[in-house]
Scaffold this motif. Sequence first.
Motif, PDB file in Angstrom:
ATOM      1  N   GLY A 197     -14.984  17.396   0.367  1.00  0.00           N
ATOM      2  CA  GLY A 197     -13.507  17.276   0.260  1.00  0.00           C
ATOM      3  C   GLY A 197     -12.997  17.493  -1.101  1.00  0.00           C
ATOM      4  O   GLY A 197     -13.758  17.152  -2.142  1.00  0.00           O
ATOM      5  N   TRP A 198     -11.720  17.868  -1.351  1.00  0.00           N
ATOM      6  CA  TRP A 198     -10.936  17.754  -2.503  1.00  0.00           C
ATOM      7  C   TRP A 198      -9.673  16.806  -2.082  1.00  0.00           C
ATOM      8  O   TRP A 198      -9.105  16.919  -1.192  1.00  0.00           O
ATOM      9  CB  TRP A 198     -10.259  19.342  -2.778  1.00  0.00           C
ATOM     10  N   PHE A 199      -9.694  16.091  -2.963  1.00  0.00           N
ATOM     11  CA  PHE A 199      -8.370  15.082  -3.065  1.00  0.00           C
ATOM     12  C   PHE A 199      -7.693  15.171  -4.573  1.00  0.00           C
ATOM     13  O   PHE A 199      -8.264  15.695  -5.414  1.00  0.00           O
ATOM     14  CB  PHE A 199      -8.898  13.503  -3.214  1.00  0.00           C
ATOM     15  N   ARG A 200      -6.642  14.567  -4.628  1.00  0.00           N
ATOM     16  CA  ARG A 200      -5.562  14.807  -5.851  1.00  0.00           C
ATOM     17  C   ARG A 200      -4.992  13.319  -6.251  1.00  0.00           C
ATOM     18  O   ARG A 200      -4.464  12.891  -4.898  1.00  0.00           O
ATOM     19  CB  ARG A 200      -4.935  15.864  -5.917  1.00  0.00           C
ATOM     20  N   GLN A 201      -4.638  13.142  -7.331  1.00  0.00           N
ATOM     21  CA  GLN A 201      -3.759  12.016  -7.676  1.00  0.00           C
ATOM     22  C   GLN A 201      -2.819  12.489  -8.791  1.00  0.00           C
ATOM     23  O   GLN A 201      -3.563  12.581  -9.768  1.00  0.00           O
ATOM     24  CB  GLN A 201      -4.650  10.871  -7.906  1.00  0.00           C
ATOM     25  N   ALA A 202      -1.664  12.387  -8.499  1.00  0.00           N
ATOM     26  CA  ALA A 202      -0.528  12.780  -9.313  1.00  0.00           C
ATOM     27  C   ALA A 202       0.085  11.486 -10.008  1.00  0.00           C
ATOM     28  O   ALA A 202      -0.336  10.338  -9.443  1.00  0.00           O
ATOM     29  CB  ALA A 202       0.768  13.187  -8.647  1.00  0.00           C
ATOM     30  N   PRO A 203       0.414  11.779 -11.285  1.00  0.00           N
ATOM     31  CA  PRO A 203       0.795  10.454 -12.040  1.00  0.00           C
ATOM     32  C   PRO A 203       1.899   9.375 -11.209  1.00  0.00           C
ATOM     33  O   PRO A 203       2.643   9.868 -10.659  1.00  0.00           O
ATOM     34  CB  PRO A 203       1.745  10.668 -13.297  1.00  0.00           C
ATOM     35  N   GLY A 204       1.282   8.196 -11.325  1.00  0.00           N
ATOM     36  CA  GLY A 204       2.125   7.079 -10.515  1.00  0.00           C
ATOM     37  C   GLY A 204       2.086   7.139  -8.833  1.00  0.00           C
ATOM     38  O   GLY A 204       2.810   6.543  -8.306  1.00  0.00           O
ATOM     39  N   ARG A 264      -3.927   8.446  -4.661  1.00  0.00           N
ATOM     40  CA  ARG A 264      -4.894   9.639  -4.565  1.00  0.00           C
ATOM     41  C   ARG A 264      -4.471  10.146  -2.890  1.00  0.00           C
ATOM     42  O   ARG A 264      -4.553   9.202  -2.167  1.00  0.00           O
ATOM     43  CB  ARG A 264      -6.327   9.109  -4.697  1.00  0.00           C
ATOM     44  N   GLU A 265      -4.553  11.414  -2.755  1.00  0.00           N
ATOM     45  CA  GLU A 265      -4.229  12.030  -1.536  1.00  0.00           C
ATOM     46  C   GLU A 265      -5.279  13.088  -0.988  1.00  0.00           C
ATOM     47  O   GLU A 265      -5.566  13.690  -2.022  1.00  0.00           O
ATOM     48  CB  GLU A 265      -2.806  12.334  -1.408  1.00  0.00           C
ATOM     49  N   PHE A 266      -5.524  13.181   0.320  1.00  0.00           N
ATOM     50  CA  PHE A 266      -6.332  14.287   0.732  1.00  0.00           C
ATOM     51  C   PHE A 266      -5.609  15.681   0.480  1.00  0.00           C
ATOM     52  O   PHE A 266      -4.450  15.851   0.689  1.00  0.00           O
ATOM     53  CB  PHE A 266      -6.390  14.067   2.141  1.00  0.00           C
ATOM     54  N   TYR A 323      -7.556  16.372  -9.966  1.00  0.00           N
ATOM     55  CA  TYR A 323      -8.194  16.982  -8.622  1.00  0.00           C
ATOM     56  C   TYR A 323      -9.647  16.490  -8.437  1.00  0.00           C
ATOM     57  O   TYR A 323     -10.384  16.603  -9.494  1.00  0.00           O
ATOM     58  CB  TYR A 323      -8.290  18.502  -8.461  1.00  0.00           C
ATOM     59  N   TYR A 324     -10.011  15.812  -7.590  1.00  0.00           N
ATOM     60  CA  TYR A 324     -11.243  15.534  -7.354  1.00  0.00           C
ATOM     61  C   TYR A 324     -11.975  15.732  -6.359  1.00  0.00           C
ATOM     62  O   TYR A 324     -11.594  16.152  -5.070  1.00  0.00           O
ATOM     63  CB  TYR A 324     -11.322  13.802  -7.083  1.00  0.00           C
ATOM     64  N   CYS A 325     -13.138  15.944  -6.457  1.00  0.00           N
ATOM     65  CA  CYS A 325     -14.415  16.460  -5.487  1.00  0.00           C
ATOM     66  C   CYS A 325     -15.095  15.540  -5.005  1.00  0.00           C
ATOM     67  O   CYS A 325     -15.287  14.577  -5.571  1.00  0.00           O
ATOM     68  CB  CYS A 325     -15.261  17.651  -6.139  1.00  0.00           C
ATOM     69  N   ALA A 326     -15.271  15.683  -3.545  1.00  0.00           N
ATOM     70  CA  ALA A 326     -16.063  14.253  -2.993  1.00  0.00           C
ATOM     71  C   ALA A 326     -17.067  14.691  -1.982  1.00  0.00           C
ATOM     72  O   ALA A 326     -16.674  15.907  -1.353  1.00  0.00           O
ATOM     73  CB  ALA A 326     -15.116  13.361  -2.443  1.00  0.00           C
TER      74      ALA A 326
END
Length: 122
Positions: A35-42, A45-47, A94-97
Amino acid sequence: QVHVVESGGGLVQAGGSLRLSCAASGRTFSRFYMGWFRQAPGKEREFVATISWSGGPTSYADSVKGRFTISKDNAKNTVYLQMNSLKPEDTAVYYCAAARTPSNLQVGYDYWGQGTQVTVSS
């Protein structure tokens, strides 16, 4: 055990494209859902997207559907996220998991990378 490392982030103008890569180690990579997730400033983290262990069924967040494509190459132990028509609101880390069972939830993922920064300028 799976170890994942993301790459491919960078700065791009709105409307542009980037392809993120996630290289994984571990002999059982082909059996993991990725999966890929992402976290924007403030923000939390979202799918973003997920793909089955076989590289078949995929799932996307509504916000990226039609613009992002996730793919998996088991021979190369790599999963990709092709991002087209990028918008400033796509700016995030962006995060890979990796997960043993299919999930759109962070809690379902056992192994995480360190993340790669994507910045989209307007």
